[in-house]
Design a protein around this motif. Structure first.
Motif, PDB file in Angstrom:
ATOM      1  N   ALA A   1       2.429   1.193 -11.131  1.00  0.00           N
ATOM      2  CA  ALA A   1       1.610   0.913  -9.959  1.00  0.00           C
ATOM      3  C   ALA A   1       1.005   2.208  -9.444  1.00  0.00           C
ATOM      4  O   ALA A   1       1.337   3.293  -9.904  1.00  0.00           O
ATOM      5  CB  ALA A   1       2.456   0.250  -8.881  1.00  0.00           C
ATOM      6  N   THR A   2       0.104   2.097  -8.483  1.00  0.00           N
ATOM      7  CA  THR A   2      -0.522   3.292  -7.914  1.00  0.00           C
ATOM      8  C   THR A   2      -0.144   3.506  -6.461  1.00  0.00           C
ATOM      9  O   THR A   2      -0.601   4.457  -5.841  1.00  0.00           O
ATOM     10  CB  THR A   2      -2.055   3.194  -8.019  1.00  0.00           C
ATOM     11  OG1 THR A   2      -2.487   1.999  -7.371  1.00  0.00           O
ATOM     12  CG2 THR A   2      -2.494   3.192  -9.479  1.00  0.00           C
ATOM     13  N   THR A   3       0.677   2.620  -5.902  1.00  0.00           N
ATOM     14  CA  THR A   3       1.183   2.817  -4.551  1.00  0.00           C
ATOM     15  C   THR A   3       2.683   2.574  -4.519  1.00  0.00           C
ATOM     16  O   THR A   3       3.221   1.826  -5.335  1.00  0.00           O
ATOM     17  CB  THR A   3       0.517   1.875  -3.527  1.00  0.00           C
ATOM     18  OG1 THR A   3       0.793   0.518  -3.877  1.00  0.00           O
ATOM     19  CG2 THR A   3      -0.986   2.099  -3.476  1.00  0.00           C
ATOM     20  N   CYS A   4       3.350   3.217  -3.571  1.00  0.00           N
ATOM     21  CA  CYS A   4       4.789   3.057  -3.411  1.00  0.00           C
ATOM     22  C   CYS A   4       5.131   3.135  -1.937  1.00  0.00           C
ATOM     23  O   CYS A   4       4.680   4.041  -1.247  1.00  0.00           O
ATOM     24  CB  CYS A   4       5.540   4.136  -4.189  1.00  0.00           C
ATOM     25  SG  CYS A   4       7.328   3.996  -4.082  1.00  0.00           S
ATOM     26  N   THR A   5       5.936   2.188  -1.476  1.00  0.00           N
ATOM     27  CA  THR A   5       6.325   2.115  -0.073  1.00  0.00           C
ATOM     28  C   THR A   5       7.810   2.399   0.064  1.00  0.00           C
ATOM     29  O   THR A   5       8.623   1.874  -0.706  1.00  0.00           O
ATOM     30  CB  THR A   5       6.031   0.721   0.513  1.00  0.00           C
ATOM     31  OG1 THR A   5       4.658   0.418   0.309  1.00  0.00           O
ATOM     32  CG2 THR A   5       6.359   0.669   1.996  1.00  0.00           C
ATOM     33  N   VAL A   6       8.171   3.232   1.016  1.00  0.00           N
ATOM     34  CA  VAL A   6       9.576   3.495   1.262  1.00  0.00           C
ATOM     35  C   VAL A   6      10.281   2.177   1.575  1.00  0.00           C
ATOM     36  O   VAL A   6       9.700   1.249   2.130  1.00  0.00           O
ATOM     37  CB  VAL A   6       9.751   4.512   2.409  1.00  0.00           C
ATOM     38  CG1 VAL A   6       9.340   3.910   3.738  1.00  0.00           C
ATOM     39  CG2 VAL A   6      11.168   5.049   2.467  1.00  0.00           C
ATOM     40  N   ASN A   7      11.559   2.065   1.179  1.00  0.00           N
ATOM     41  CA  ASN A   7      12.254   0.782   1.219  1.00  0.00           C
ATOM     42  C   ASN A   7      12.291   0.125   2.594  1.00  0.00           C
ATOM     43  O   ASN A   7      12.149  -1.083   2.713  1.00  0.00           O
ATOM     44  CB  ASN A   7      13.689   0.957   0.720  1.00  0.00           C
ATOM     45  CG  ASN A   7      13.766   0.864  -0.796  1.00  0.00           C
ATOM     46  OD1 ASN A   7      12.815   0.437  -1.440  1.00  0.00           O
ATOM     47  ND2 ASN A   7      14.879   1.273  -1.364  1.00  0.00           N
ATOM     48  N   SER A   8      12.509   0.901   3.641  1.00  0.00           N
ATOM     49  CA  SER A   8      12.627   0.297   4.967  1.00  0.00           C
ATOM     50  C   SER A   8      12.013   1.209   6.015  1.00  0.00           C
ATOM     51  O   SER A   8      11.953   2.424   5.856  1.00  0.00           O
ATOM     52  CB  SER A   8      14.097   0.028   5.313  1.00  0.00           C
ATOM     53  OG  SER A   8      14.840   1.224   5.306  1.00  0.00           O
TER      54      SER A   8
END
Length: 211
Positions: free
Chosen positions: A136-143
């Motif tokens: 993927a090209t985006t990543c979100t911190v878990n919480s």
């Protein structure tokens, strides 16, 4: 797109517990990348009360600096890759010509360092581990995390496992990237370090993007 990467994020202690006007400021920052013992340029860390280090490495090494008397505490890490972590030291011994190293052979590592003045306390407020973003090209911190008081600095570290080479990293949530090292095959994993000084405690869940 890239096969694997991770994100870690921490909140560090406030200059004034219980509110009031904040006085946290960036003292200096820098980075380096190498297959063996990457190091930063000389940094003037005079006045720093907190130093944060982001490591993205293929194998284990040790964080050292030219002052030689600081011990770096391991903060949040990628749960799958133990060598992708944020480290920090409160009330560090500093100099006007500090150099930071990630010492080790064949570590294929990137190091990003930032120093702040105006912090107090000696413990991390809150943390959140990596998001998942294979191919993927985006990543979100878990919480999402919300500082327990006003006037705190939030720091987020980024880790890029396999590239492709030369990507540029960006992050939302009004965070500022202090330094980044793009992935370079057979040289270093990619890494980046970002921060935001919150005068008013606000929920934050950083999203990193690659281009």
């Amino acid at each position: 797109a890239f096969p694997a990467w991770a994100l870690v994020s921490i909140v560090n202690d406030a200059p004034q517990h219980g509110g009031g006007s904040g006085n946290i400021a960036v003292v200096a920052h820098g980075s380096g990348a190498s297959s063996n013992s990457p190091f930063t340029a000389s940094l003037n860390m005079s006045g720093a009360t907190l130093i944060v280090v982001n490591i993205s490495a293929d194998s284990a090494g040790a964080i050292t600096d030219s002052v030689g008397t600081n011990t770096y505490t391991q903060g949040t890490c990628n749960v799958d890759v133990k060598n992708a972590c944020l480290y920090y030291v409160y009330a560090p011994n500093v100099s006007s010509t500090m150099i930071f190293n990630y010492t080790g052979s064949s570590v294929f590592a990137a190091i990003e360092v930032i120093g702040f003045s105006g912090t107090v306390g000696s413990s991390m407020d809150q943390s959140s581990n990596q998001g998942t973003a294979a191919l993927a090209t985006t990543c979100t911190v878990n919480s999402s995390i919300t500082p327990s008081t006003n006037n705190q600095v939030v720091v987020s570290g980024f880790y890029d496992d396999t590239g492709p080479n030369g990507q540029t990293y960006s992050v939302n949530s009004s965070m500022t990237i202090s330094d980044q090292n793009p992935h370079a095959a057979s040289v270093n994993l990619g890494g980046a370090l970002a921060y935001i000084i919150q005068t008013t405690a606000t929920a934050i869940q950083p999203v990193w993007t690659t281009t």
